[in-house]
Design a protein around this motif. Structure first.
Motif, mmCIF file in Angstrom:
data_model
loop_
_atom_site.group_PDB
_atom_site.id
_atom_site.type_symbol
_atom_site.label_atom_id
_atom_site.label_comp_id
_atom_site.label_asym_id
_atom_site.label_seq_id
_atom_site.Cartn_x
_atom_site.Cartn_y
_atom_site.Cartn_z
ATOM 1 N N TYR A 77 39.894 94.358 30.702
ATOM 2 C CA TYR A 77 40.160 93.352 31.743
ATOM 3 C C TYR A 77 40.706 93.960 33.036
ATOM 4 N N ASP A 78 41.621 94.911 32.933
ATOM 5 C CA ASP A 78 42.252 95.478 34.123
ATOM 6 C C ASP A 78 41.538 96.699 34.682
ATOM 7 N N SER A 79 40.491 97.169 34.019
ATOM 8 C CA SER A 79 39.855 98.415 34.459
ATOM 9 C C SER A 79 38.373 98.273 34.788
ATOM 10 N N TYR A 80 37.711 97.296 34.212
ATOM 11 C CA TYR A 80 36.269 97.149 34.444
ATOM 12 C C TYR A 80 36.041 96.029 35.450
ATOM 13 N N PRO A 81 35.082 96.192 36.376
ATOM 14 C CA PRO A 81 34.849 95.176 37.411
ATOM 15 C C PRO A 81 34.664 93.783 36.824
ATOM 16 N N ALA A 82 35.358 92.821 37.376
ATOM 17 C CA ALA A 82 35.356 91.456 36.838
ATOM 18 C C ALA A 82 33.967 90.847 36.830
ATOM 19 N N ASP A 83 33.163 91.164 37.853
ATOM 20 C CA ASP A 83 31.832 90.559 37.927
ATOM 21 C C ASP A 83 30.865 91.166 36.911
ATOM 22 N N LEU A 84 31.263 92.279 36.284
ATOM 23 C CA LEU A 84 30.411 92.927 35.287
ATOM 24 C C LEU A 84 30.913 92.719 33.863
ATOM 25 N N LEU A 85 32.058 92.074 33.715
ATOM 26 C CA LEU A 85 32.650 91.878 32.399
ATOM 27 C C LEU A 85 32.527 90.417 31.966
ATOM 28 N N LYS A 86 31.797 90.190 30.887
ATOM 29 C CA LYS A 86 31.551 88.840 30.389
ATOM 30 C C LYS A 86 32.078 88.715 28.957
ATOM 31 N N GLU A 87 32.315 87.488 28.541
ATOM 32 C CA GLU A 87 32.719 87.248 27.159
ATOM 33 C C GLU A 87 31.479 87.160 26.264
ATOM 34 N N ALA A 88 31.532 87.850 25.165
ATOM 35 C CA ALA A 88 30.394 87.849 24.233
ATOM 36 C C ALA A 88 30.288 86.523 23.504
ATOM 37 N N ASN A 89 29.041 86.179 23.142
ATOM 38 C CA ASN A 89 28.799 85.032 22.275
ATOM 39 C C ASN A 89 27.856 85.462 21.164
ATOM 40 N N ALA A 90 27.431 84.535 20.339
ATOM 41 C CA ALA A 90 26.597 84.874 19.180
ATOM 42 C C ALA A 90 25.299 85.569 19.584
ATOM 43 N N GLU A 91 24.767 85.223 20.757
ATOM 44 C CA GLU A 91 23.500 85.803 21.203
ATOM 45 C C GLU A 91 23.660 87.205 21.771
ATOM 46 N N SER A 92 24.897 87.629 21.989
ATOM 47 C CA SER A 92 25.128 88.964 22.539
ATOM 48 C C SER A 92 24.793 90.056 21.534
ATOM 49 N N TYR A 93 24.823 89.718 20.254
ATOM 50 C CA TYR A 93 24.569 90.702 19.198
ATOM 51 C C TYR A 93 23.176 90.502 18.613
ATOM 52 N N GLY A 94 22.519 91.616 18.329
ATOM 53 C CA GLY A 94 21.148 91.560 17.843
ATOM 54 C C GLY A 94 20.137 91.376 18.950
ATOM 55 N N THR A 95 20.564 91.577 20.204
ATOM 56 C CA THR A 95 19.677 91.416 21.353
ATOM 57 C C THR A 95 19.250 92.778 21.890
ATOM 58 N N GLU A 96 17.954 92.959 22.083
ATOM 59 C CA GLU A 96 17.441 94.152 22.760
ATOM 60 C C GLU A 96 17.415 93.832 24.254
ATOM 61 N N PHE A 97 18.371 94.328 24.995
ATOM 62 C CA PHE A 97 18.540 93.911 26.384
ATOM 63 C C PHE A 97 17.451 94.449 27.319
ATOM 64 N N LEU A 98 17.035 95.720 27.142
ATOM 65 C CA LEU A 98 16.054 96.337 28.039
ATOM 66 C C LEU A 98 16.490 96.189 29.495
ATOM 67 N N ASP A 99 17.778 96.304 29.718
ATOM 68 C CA ASP A 99 18.360 96.061 31.037
ATOM 69 C C ASP A 99 19.734 96.739 31.071
ATOM 70 N N TYR A 100 20.364 96.702 32.225
ATOM 71 C CA TYR A 100 21.708 97.271 32.370
ATOM 72 C C TYR A 100 22.735 96.286 31.798
ATOM 73 N N LYS A 101 22.643 96.070 30.508
ATOM 74 C CA LYS A 101 23.520 95.147 29.799
ATOM 75 C C LYS A 101 23.844 95.741 28.433
ATOM 76 N N MET A 102 25.054 95.455 27.940
ATOM 77 C CA MET A 102 25.486 96.014 26.668
ATOM 78 C C MET A 102 26.549 95.120 26.037
ATOM 79 N N ALA A 103 26.516 94.981 24.732
ATOM 80 C CA ALA A 103 27.532 94.231 24.005
ATOM 81 C C ALA A 103 28.545 95.197 23.399
ATOM 82 N N ILE A 104 29.748 94.694 23.150
ATOM 83 C CA ILE A 104 30.771 95.477 22.451
ATOM 84 C C ILE A 104 31.325 94.644 21.303
ATOM 85 N N LYS A 105 31.437 95.287 20.139
ATOM 86 C CA LYS A 105 32.003 94.647 18.959
ATOM 87 C C LYS A 105 33.155 95.510 18.428
ATOM 88 N N THR A 106 34.339 94.922 18.303
ATOM 89 C CA THR A 106 35.491 95.618 17.741
ATOM 90 C C THR A 106 35.559 95.364 16.240
#
Length: 417
Positions: free
Chosen positions: A293-322
């Protein structure tokens, strides 16, 4: 229309019998001539490719796949040169023995015959398919996507002209009409086509699997994970994650989801720091979102949802799972993996070996980038696709995978009692 395509299919079948008789020297002669003609026709290829690009938005993830540049054409030429340098895989003795009755039995590698390829907006695939099919003794039928029609037509025009100029049947390589019906006809050409390989996204692959009456080899979509284990090296991790995600986002081996142990969540800002350079949008779960939250640009940081995982983005997008532990990481990756390429970053050799055994994917990496899943990178010359299935071929498919085998039995009057 059906009659016209049947004629094309029959012509390909006849041409496959000729290519099966070509020597390695003759095949290399065609490929070397293709290299020369491709160099001479770079301007022509770029002009035709631009016609396709003009019809596609730059924001479309397929734009980069469609794009040809002079540098990319020379990389294609290098791949063809690699294929030339390799021995043909067909007509090789794989096994032989003599039975007690005197019969000599040999297992011989042979080309499939006619291979149909259904693929999306990647004109470089046209060159790769032809060079690999020719080198392995197969004829090929190409059904490219409408997005790349001008590019593919230009490429196949050069290929067919080279084949004819060398004195052989140009139907060794055939490009089907752009219309949708051609795809359906190809999938039903059982008397002419021996194998179909779909190359593209999940929807295309599912469509071909459900509709083809011809055996297929799936070159599946790549939903790729990298697991940063609690014993991972942060410097290695930062560089590997950046490379796997941003080297080329439109390809199937690019990173889609970073999985990180909760113990190392404090290192997440460092691991993701370089991603800002490429404006990578991150879809983060609660813990990782808080860490960034305090280090990554706010406009590039989104909250993940169920569709964020198992998605082949083919774009400048990435999910994170802890995850809280190794087993949870295995469970998450196994639930969302497309069985393409998966990686672990860790200095714990025992955990690396456990990861390699538990993860079910064609390519498993430790402490390196999934971007290496590529036929040329594996020393195979080039590739016709990345197989995510387990029958016949798995992982990068190149020359050897374009052959099957037959049994040759030689006798001297023996009869079975």
């Amino acid at each position: 229309m059906i009659s016209r395509l049947n004629n094309l299919f029959e012509d390909s079948l006849l041409a496959s019998r000729q290519v099966n008789l070509l020597s390695d020297t003759q095949i290399n002669g065609i490929l070397n001539k293709l290299i020369e003609e491709t160099k001479k026709n770079i301007s022509y290829l770029l002009i035709e490719n631009q016609k396709d690009l003009d019809r596609m938005s730059r924001s479309n993830p397929k734009y980069d796949r469609l794009l040809l540049t002079e540098e990319r054409i020379f990389n294609i030429i290098k791949d063809i040169e690699n294929v030339v340098s390799l021995p043909t895989p067909s007509n090789k003795k794989l096994m032989g023995k003599t039975l007690a009755n005197g019969l000599t039995i040999s297992k011989i590698s042979v080309p499939f015959g006619v291979i149909g390829i259904i693929y999306e907006a990647r004109p470089n695939v046209s060159f790769d398919i032809f060079s690999l099919c020719l080198k392995s003794g197969n004829a090929c039928i190409l059904k490219g996507g409408s997005d790349a029609i001008n590019s593919n037509t230009a490429i196949v025009n050069i290929i067919r002209r080279v084949i004819a100029d060398e004195g052989y049947n140009s139907d060794i390589c055939t490009l089907l009409p752009n219309e949708r019906y051609a795809t359906q006809e190809l999938m039903n050409a059982r008397n002419y086509v021996d194998l179909i390989i779909p190359r593209g996204g999940k929807e295309l692959i599912n469509f071909v699997r459900e509709n083809s009456k011809i055996p297929i080899i799936e070159t599946g979509a790549g939903v790729c994970h990298t697991y940063f284990h609690k014993d991972g090296d942060i410097e290695k991790g930062e560089n590997i994650i950046f490379n796997a995600k941003t080297r080329k986002v439109s390809v199937c081996n690019s990173l889609d989801c970073l999985v990180i142990d909760e113990e190392r969540i404090k290192d997440l800002p460092t691991l993701c720091k370089k991603l800002q350079e490429k404006n990578v949008i991150i879809y983060a779960d609660k813990l990782s979102h808080k860490a960034l939250y305090d280090s990554y640009p706010a406009d590039l940081l989104k909250e993940a949802n169920a569709e964020s995982y198992g998605t082949e983005f083919l774009d400048y997008k990435m999910a994170i799972k802890t995850v809280t532990c190794f087993d949870e990481a295995i469970q998450h990756i196994s639930s969302y993996s497309s069985k393409h390429s998966e990686a672990i970053i860790s200095e714990n050799v025992e955990m690396i070996h456990k990861f390699e055994r538990l993860i079910d994917a064609a390519c498993i990496y430790s402490n390196t980038s999934t971007a290496f899943t590529d036929g040329a990178q594996f020393g195979l010359g080039a590739e016709i696709g990345i197989s995510t299935q387990k029958m016949h071929a798995r992982g990068p498919m190149a020359l050897d995978e374009l052959c099957t085998y037959k049994w040759i039995i030689e006798g001297n009057g023996q009869i079975r009692i």
